[in-house]
Scaffold this motif. Structure first.
Motif, PDB file in Angstrom:
ATOM      1  N   VAL A   1       0.839  -1.206   0.000  1.00 54.46           N
ATOM      2  CA  VAL A   1       0.000   0.000   0.000  1.00 54.46           C
ATOM      3  C   VAL A   1       0.870   1.251   0.000  1.00 54.46           C
ATOM      4  N   ALA A   2       1.968   1.220   0.775  1.00 55.59           N
ATOM      5  CA  ALA A   2       2.893   2.368   0.802  1.00 55.59           C
ATOM      6  C   ALA A   2       3.519   2.583  -0.578  1.00 55.59           C
ATOM      7  N   ILE A   3       3.851   1.487  -1.252  1.00 54.29           N
ATOM      8  CA  ILE A   3       4.424   1.599  -2.604  1.00 54.29           C
ATOM      9  C   ILE A   3       3.381   2.121  -3.581  1.00 54.29           C
ATOM     10  N   PHE A   4       2.130   1.678  -3.412  1.00 54.21           N
ATOM     11  CA  PHE A   4       1.037   2.178  -4.246  1.00 54.21           C
ATOM     12  C   PHE A   4       0.909   3.692  -4.090  1.00 54.21           C
ATOM     13  N   ALA A   5       1.031   4.161  -2.851  1.00 51.20           N
ATOM     14  CA  ALA A   5       0.976   5.601  -2.603  1.00 51.20           C
ATOM     15  C   ALA A   5       2.155   6.311  -3.265  1.00 51.20           C
ATOM     16  N   ALA A   6       3.321   5.643  -3.292  1.00 54.04           N
ATOM     17  CA  ALA A   6       4.497   6.227  -3.945  1.00 54.04           C
ATOM     18  C   ALA A   6       4.274   6.363  -5.449  1.00 54.04           C
ATOM     19  N   VAL A   7       3.600   5.389  -6.055  1.00 53.22           N
ATOM     20  CA  VAL A   7       3.289   5.464  -7.486  1.00 53.22           C
ATOM     21  C   VAL A   7       2.432   6.694  -7.774  1.00 53.22           C
ATOM     22  N   LEU A   8       1.407   6.902  -6.939  1.00 50.53           N
ATOM     23  CA  LEU A   8       0.498   8.027  -7.149  1.00 50.53           C
ATOM     24  C   LEU A   8       1.126   9.359  -6.734  1.00 50.53           C
ATOM     25  N   SER A   9       2.249   9.304  -6.006  1.00 50.06           N
ATOM     26  CA  SER A   9       2.943  10.528  -5.593  1.00 50.06           C
ATOM     27  C   SER A   9       4.026  10.944  -6.570  1.00 50.06           C
ATOM     28  N   SER A  10       4.419  10.032  -7.454  1.00 45.30           N
ATOM     29  CA  SER A  10       5.478  10.335  -8.417  1.00 45.30           C
ATOM     30  C   SER A  10       4.899  11.085  -9.616  1.00 45.30           C
ATOM     31  N   PRO A  11       5.430  12.264  -9.941  1.00 46.66           N
ATOM     32  CA  PRO A  11       4.893  13.044 -11.068  1.00 46.66           C
ATOM     33  C   PRO A  11       4.886  12.273 -12.386  1.00 46.66           C
ATOM     34  N   ASP A  12       5.913  11.440 -12.608  1.00 42.86           N
ATOM     35  CA  ASP A  12       6.013  10.708 -13.869  1.00 42.86           C
ATOM     36  C   ASP A  12       5.111   9.484 -13.921  1.00 42.86           C
ATOM     37  N   MET A  13       4.719   8.965 -12.748  1.00 43.06           N
ATOM     38  CA  MET A  13       3.944   7.723 -12.704  1.00 43.06           C
ATOM     39  C   MET A  13       2.484   7.941 -12.339  1.00 43.06           C
ATOM     40  N   ARG A  14       2.144   9.151 -11.890  1.00 40.74           N
ATOM     41  CA  ARG A  14       0.803   9.398 -11.356  1.00 40.74           C
ATOM     42  C   ARG A  14      -0.296   9.170 -12.391  1.00 40.74           C
ATOM     43  N   LEU A  15      -0.175   9.788 -13.558  1.00 42.22           N
ATOM     44  CA  LEU A  15      -1.223   9.681 -14.580  1.00 42.22           C
ATOM     45  C   LEU A  15      -1.413   8.247 -15.071  1.00 42.22           C
ATOM     46  N   PRO A  16      -0.326   7.523 -15.451  1.00 44.35           N
ATOM     47  CA  PRO A  16      -0.506   6.120 -15.836  1.00 44.35           C
ATOM     48  C   PRO A  16      -1.112   5.281 -14.723  1.00 44.35           C
ATOM     49  N   GLY A  17      -0.748   5.595 -13.460  1.00 44.93           N
ATOM     50  CA  GLY A  17      -1.324   4.873 -12.334  1.00 44.93           C
ATOM     51  C   GLY A  17      -2.822   5.076 -12.228  1.00 44.93           C
ATOM     52  N   PHE A  18      -3.275   6.311 -12.435  1.00 43.45           N
ATOM     53  CA  PHE A  18      -4.715   6.587 -12.400  1.00 43.45           C
ATOM     54  C   PHE A  18      -5.429   5.911 -13.571  1.00 43.45           C
ATOM     55  N   VAL A  19      -4.759   5.808 -14.725  1.00 44.14           N
ATOM     56  CA  VAL A  19      -5.346   5.100 -15.862  1.00 44.14           C
ATOM     57  C   VAL A  19      -5.580   3.633 -15.496  1.00 44.14           C
ATOM     58  N   ALA A  20      -4.620   3.022 -14.818  1.00 38.54           N
ATOM     59  CA  ALA A  20      -4.776   1.639 -14.376  1.00 38.54           C
ATOM     60  C   ALA A  20      -5.928   1.511 -13.380  1.00 38.54           C
ATOM     61  N   LEU A  21      -6.072   2.483 -12.479  1.00 41.22           N
ATOM     62  CA  LEU A  21      -7.183   2.447 -11.520  1.00 41.22           C
ATOM     63  C   LEU A  21      -8.523   2.565 -12.246  1.00 41.22           C
ATOM     64  N   CYS A  22      -8.568   3.356 -13.309  1.00 41.33           N
ATOM     65  CA  CYS A  22      -9.797   3.465 -14.103  1.00 41.33           C
ATOM     66  C   CYS A  22     -10.156   2.124 -14.729  1.00 41.33           C
ATOM     67  N   PHE A  23      -9.134   1.346 -15.100  1.00 43.45           N
ATOM     68  CA  PHE A  23      -9.384   0.018 -15.649  1.00 43.45           C
ATOM     69  C   PHE A  23     -10.060  -0.866 -14.610  1.00 43.45           C
ATOM     70  N   TYR A  24      -9.634  -0.742 -13.341  1.00 44.81           N
ATOM     71  CA  TYR A  24     -10.273  -1.518 -12.273  1.00 44.81           C
ATOM     72  C   TYR A  24     -11.727  -1.092 -12.075  1.00 44.81           C
ATOM     73  N   ALA A  25     -11.981   0.201 -12.188  1.00 42.46           N
ATOM     74  CA  ALA A  25     -13.360   0.695 -12.084  1.00 42.46           C
ATOM     75  C   ALA A  25     -14.212   0.122 -13.221  1.00 42.46           C
ATOM     76  N   PHE A  26     -13.620   0.053 -14.416  1.00 41.09           N
ATOM     77  CA  PHE A  26     -14.308  -0.518 -15.573  1.00 41.09           C
ATOM     78  C   PHE A  26     -14.604  -1.999 -15.332  1.00 41.09           C
ATOM     79  N   LEU A  27     -13.608  -2.745 -14.817  1.00 40.06           N
ATOM     80  CA  LEU A  27     -13.810  -4.168 -14.530  1.00 40.06           C
ATOM     81  C   LEU A  27     -14.925  -4.383 -13.505  1.00 40.06           C
ATOM     82  N   THR A  28     -14.956  -3.523 -12.491  1.00 41.02           N
ATOM     83  CA  THR A  28     -15.998  -3.628 -11.460  1.00 41.02           C
ATOM     84  C   THR A  28     -17.378  -3.449 -12.071  1.00 41.02           C
TER      85      THR A  28
END
Length: 449
Positions: free
Chosen positions: A395-422
């Protein structure tokens, strides 16, 4: 089984992705990989303990369906399919990147497209000797890393006739943690991408003749070898060149492993290493397209994917499933036309996917231990508290992904995929999904026999 896990986890994340991690954490990336090895060990042992008790088809996806419910099983399976699809694309980006060592002006998308066609052809027309080929290619990769470590340590501490001993001055000349303690946390977001594949021990257990012995030996060997390879390899890189040089320019234009040999004046060795890591990446792309195709094909029979994906060609190839599993390749080709930073984007998406899969594996394990107690054959040291610690780390690493400027947007795109799957699950799939109990009943009969 050891080579399957090592072949997946020991690859582009180390050979190419380590450059991005070095750019974030500097020499302290060694600590990042040590922590990552510990978390990977927790995941591998948890998955292995469940696999020893229940060597079921589908591995951790089936476990999640049994111990956390059908929705968790659905999410785990589809998330892992998405991971394999994206990894295939990322590996082809790596192949195209390695080609720039010889042809610097070659457009990234050209290399991706050419080798994508090769991969699709291989998966559409031939799967003979697949496991044997992957075993040898993984072996080449492991031998290359061992050779790199041995030669590197000799250069660091003893030197060569044409090159004096480097010593360890590069580790501390600008500070061991030049970007501050928080860089270790942020670096973990990049580092954990390297450990993808450690969970494959759970999947391969169902086909082992002796799951208990195989999982126990493969699990221990994989954990110790990965930790040793990663930590020592990064120590060599950090000792042989300044961390700012190893990090490159930020566009991942070359592997730190290739740069090390070029830096110390051994260009022939650099070319050999570059060729080996290129073949390793091509092998991984082929393996992930194969795995993604078979996974989505099997999901179509379980009511978790469109039934049209069940169809095969006259040669027995699931062509429609193959086409769907090439979506990651199409994505990276499009991205390569507009940006050179494709690998970091894909790495961010993949890391988000695999972190969720790992959290579900550990969640399944906690439920498993509550219902079954500890396994006497193979167990995670510390049991449930260790698994909880692993989840907190993820979970801490997940937060680091969303805190990194270079990784934040792709990370949110992946979360949107989970919302779509749900949404897809509750609107269309829920009523068609069967129970995973049949697979567990078969496993219990097999282990009792």
């Amino acid at each position: 089984m050891t080579m399957i896990a090592l072949g997946s986890a020991l690859g582009t994340g180390l050979f190419l992705g380590s450059g991005a991690a070095i750019g974030v954490a500097g020499p302290a990336v060694i600590i990042c990989y040590a922590i990552g090895s510990l978390i990977a060990a927790i995941i591998a042992c948890a998955a292995g303990e469940m696999a020893v008790k229940y060597p079921v088809r589908g591995g951790f996806g089936t476990m999640a369906g049994r111990f956390l419910g059908p929705f968790a099983g659905f999410i785990t399976r589809w998330a892992y399919w998405a991971t394999t699809v994206c990894v295939a694309g990322a590996e082809l980006v790596a192949v195209a990147t390695y080609l720039k060592f010889w042809w610097p002006e070659l457009p990234l998308w050209v290399g991706i497209l050419v080798f994508a066609l090769v991969i699709v052809f291989l998966n559409a027309y031939s799967v003979k000797s697949f496991g044997l080929v992957e075993f040898f290619l993984s072996g080449i990769k492991v031998i290359a890393v061992v050779a790199f470590i041995v030669i590197g340590l000799i250069i660091v501490f003893f030197g060569l006739p044409s090159h004096p001993a480097e010593g360890t001055r590069h580790l501390t000349e600008n500070g061991f943690i030049p970007n501050g303690p928080s860089s270790i946390w942020l670096g973990m977001a990049v580092v954990m991408f390297s450990f993808g594949g450690i969970e494959l021990i759970s999947i391969s257990a169902a086909e082992a003749k002796d799951p208990v012995r195989s999982v126990r030996s493969a699990g221990k060997a994989t954990i110790w070898r990965l930790a040793t390879f990663y930590v020592l390899a990064l120590f060599v890189v950090m000792a042989l060149m300044p961390w700012s040089a190893a990090a490159g320019t930020g566009d991942l234009s070359s592997s730190p492993f290739v740069m090390v040999f070029s830096e110390v004046g051994i260009p022939a060795a650099a070319a050999v290493i570059n060729f080996i890591v290129l073949i390793a990446a091509l092998s991984a792309a082929n393996a992930n397209v194969y795995a993604g195709t078979r996974l989505i094909h099997s999901l179509s029979y379980q009511g978790m994917a469109p039934r049209a994906l069940q169809r095969t060609t006259k040669l027995g190839s699931p062509a429609r499933s193959l086409a769907m599993s090439c979506v990651g390749i199409l994505v990276v080709i499009v991205l390569a036309l507009v940006t050179e930073n494709v690998f970091l984007i894909m790495m961010s998406v993949i890391t988000t996917f695999i972190l969720v899969v790992w959290i579900l594996i550990l969640g399944s394990y906690i439920s498993y231990r509550r219902k079954n107690g500890a396994s006497s054959e193979f167990r995670l040291l510390g049991g449930t508290p260790t698994a909880v610690l692993g989840i907190l780390g993820l979970v801490a690493i997940f937060a680091a992904v969303l805190s990194s400027p270079d990784m934040r947007l792709p990370g949110f795109v992946a979360l949107c995929f989970y919302a779509f799957l749900t949404a897809v699950y509750y609107l269309f799939v829920r009523r068609f999904v069967g129970s995973d109990m049949d697979a567990f009943d078969e496993a219990e009969v097999a282990t009792s026999v």
